[in-house]
Enzyme design. Structure first.
Site, short mmCIF file in Angstrom:
data_model
loop_
_atom_site.label_atom_id
_atom_site.label_comp_id
_atom_site.label_asym_id
_atom_site.label_seq_id
_atom_site.Cartn_x
_atom_site.Cartn_y
_atom_site.Cartn_z
N ASP A 128 40.20 45.24 28.17
CA ASP A 128 39.13 45.73 29.04
C ASP A 128 39.40 47.14 29.56
O ASP A 128 38.56 48.03 29.46
CB ASP A 128 38.93 44.80 30.25
CG ASP A 128 38.36 43.46 29.85
OD1 ASP A 128 38.66 43.00 28.73
OD2 ASP A 128 37.62 42.88 30.65
N ARG A 181 45.09 42.65 45.09
CA ARG A 181 44.10 43.73 44.98
C ARG A 181 44.26 44.82 46.04
O ARG A 181 44.18 46.00 45.73
CB ARG A 181 42.68 43.15 44.98
CG ARG A 181 42.42 42.21 43.80
CD ARG A 181 42.59 42.93 42.46
NE ARG A 181 42.45 42.03 41.32
CZ ARG A 181 43.46 41.45 40.68
NH1 ARG A 181 44.70 41.68 41.05
NH2 ARG A 181 43.24 40.66 39.65
N ASP A 183 37.15 40.31 42.53
CA ASP A 183 38.12 41.41 42.50
C ASP A 183 37.48 42.77 42.78
O ASP A 183 38.05 43.61 43.47
CB ASP A 183 38.87 41.42 41.17
CG ASP A 183 39.83 40.24 41.06
OD1 ASP A 183 40.35 39.82 42.10
OD2 ASP A 183 40.06 39.76 39.94
N1 ARG Z 1 39.20 33.37 41.13
C1 ARG Z 1 40.43 33.93 41.58
C2 ARG Z 1 40.22 34.84 42.76
O1 ARG Z 1 39.13 35.27 42.96
C3 ARG Z 1 41.18 34.60 40.46
C4 ARG Z 1 40.57 35.87 39.94
C5 ARG Z 1 41.37 36.30 38.79
N2 ARG Z 1 41.02 37.58 38.27
C6 ARG Z 1 40.90 37.80 36.99
N3 ARG Z 1 40.73 39.03 36.62
N4 ARG Z 1 40.97 36.85 36.07
O2 ARG Z 1 41.14 35.13 43.50
#
Ligand code: ARG
Length: 403
Positions: free
Chosen positions: A16, A96, A125
């Site tokens: 990505d 993050r 995120d």
């Molecule tokens: N759902 C989880 C959260 O919001 C994990 C997110 C994971 N991020 C990813 N890029 N797969 O904290």
């Protein structure tokens, strides 16, 4: 479109962000600086450098943030026993704000007017990155290609990659990989067959914990030392925060500790299903509660438990750098002044159970609680009055109800 002079991209080297790098260079025609954080994701970072070089990036930043991640983000969060929706240890959520902090720092250093990230428009995120950037430097713009370009699916992403000769990784089975986010605290896996919550997760999604059925038949006993709410040693050996968490991940992974199959409510509005593996964090949560059980006053402990869901939700929703999170953190940190001592746990086929705890600051009084003859004066008649007064209104209530 506004003119952008220079962009700092949060770059993993994965598919990505490799595509995003290309897209930014083409769309904005400006210099892109890449920033790759080592958060203990357990991946080689040199390939990221090589890929950035190939893409013509002049300024490539690869920074080891493991100690900062654990000491300034994970441990403060664990002091609160933070769990989102009762179960999720917030492994992605807490990473993050740290990445955003460094994106902003590098942007200022190199005079960039924008930062960019590879989070999609449906997830949490993007919110976490951008709220953090807002809070740290409102003058910096955020570019979120997933919300801007016309690529709308993973299929289209793969087509774009092919067109621009960007190599597409596949998992060990030769399939496109799940959406995985890993760091020292956890590995999260989402997407593909997991998107059907009625379907059982295949065994191969698990990356850092063994199946409980394959875990050792012999339990393992470990002792964790705490000082003022933070772990400082394992089995008497002092270690740095990141080294400790690495060790607990190792131990927990071997005994299948910390697997979670969860449907959660995203801040953006939809439910999502994910598989989490948080071996070290799960051990530390149990151990921290163990040491708090003897060192915290009852009302202090209960107050912490009341604010915990609120605090966890702030982190989940991306408000790490927000006044209310800092206020709650001050309360939590204050509560930890005497949370020191040792906790012993048994790791066995998926469980991490506290089996003993001791502290020089303990509030536990064997003399007070004992069923035996005791030196401390405790007048049993006081208990009678205590119950009589607490029962006063219940007797009135029951009499009124005609019981
Ligand atoms: N759902 C989880 C959260 O919001 C994990 C997110 C994971 N991020 C990813 N890029 N797969 O904290």
């Amino acid at each position: 479109m506004t003119k952008i002079e220079k962009i700092v991209l949060s770059y993993s080297g994965g598919l990505d962000t490799s595509i995003i790098l290309k897209w930014l260079q083409e769309t904005y025609g400006c210099e892109v600086v890449t920033f790759t954080a080592d958060l203990g994701q357990g991946e080689e970072l040199e390939p990221a450098r090589a890929k950035a070089e190939m893409a013509g990036v002049k300024d490539i930043r690869i920074v080891d943030l493991r100690e900062e991640f654990v000491s300034d983000f994970v441990f403060p969060m664990l002091r609160a026993n933070a769990l989102y929706e009762g179960q999720y240890l917030l492994g992605s959520s807490i990473a993050r704000p740290l990445i955003a902090k460094h994106l902003v720092g590098i942007a200022r250093e190199v005079g960039a007017d924008a930062v960019a990230h590879g989070a999609t428009g449906k997830g949490n995120d993007q919110i976490r990155f951008e709220l953090a950037v807002n809070a740290l430097d409102p003058s910096i713009k955020v570019i979120a290609p997933w919300r801007q370009w016309n690529i709308r699916s993973r299929m289209q992403l793969l087509e774009y990659a092919e067109k621009h000769h960007i190599p597409v990784p596949s998992d060990k089975r030769g399939e496109a990989p799940f959406s995985i986010d890993a760091n020292l605290l956890h590995t999260s896996t989402e997407g593909k067959s997991l998107e059907n919550p009625a379907e059982v997760a295949p065994d191969h999604v698990y990356q850092r914990t063994v199946d409980p059925l394959d875990a050792p038949d012999a339990p393992e006993i470990i002792t964790i030392g705490f000082e003022r709410g933070d772990p400082v040693s394992v089995n008497g050996k002092a270690m740095t925060p990141a080294a400790l968490l690495t060790e607990f991940n190792e131990l927990g992974g071997r005994h299948s500790v910390g697997r979670l199959d969860l449907v959660e409510n995203r801040f953006i509005g939809m439910k999502s299903r994910g598989i989490y593996e948080t071996p070290g964090g799960t051990i530390l949560l149990a151990a921290h509660r163990g040491i708090e059980s003897i060192t915290l006053d009852r009302a202090a402990a209960h107050l912490k438990d009341e604010i915990m869901p609120r605090y966890a939700e702030l982190i989940y929703n991306g408000f790490w750098f927000a006044p209310e999170r800092e206020m709650l953190q001050a309360l939590i940190d204050h509560s930890q002044a005497f949370v020191s001592g040792e906790v012993t746990l048994r790791l066995y086929k998926g469980s991490a159970s506290v089996i003993s705890r001791a502290s020089p600051c303990s509030l536990y009084s064997a003399d007070l609680v004992t069923f035996e003859e005791s030196a401390i004066a405790f007048d049993h008649h006081d208990a009678e009055g205590f119950i009589r007064l607490n029962g006063l209104r219940l007797r009135s209530w029951a009499a009124r109800n005609g019981r």
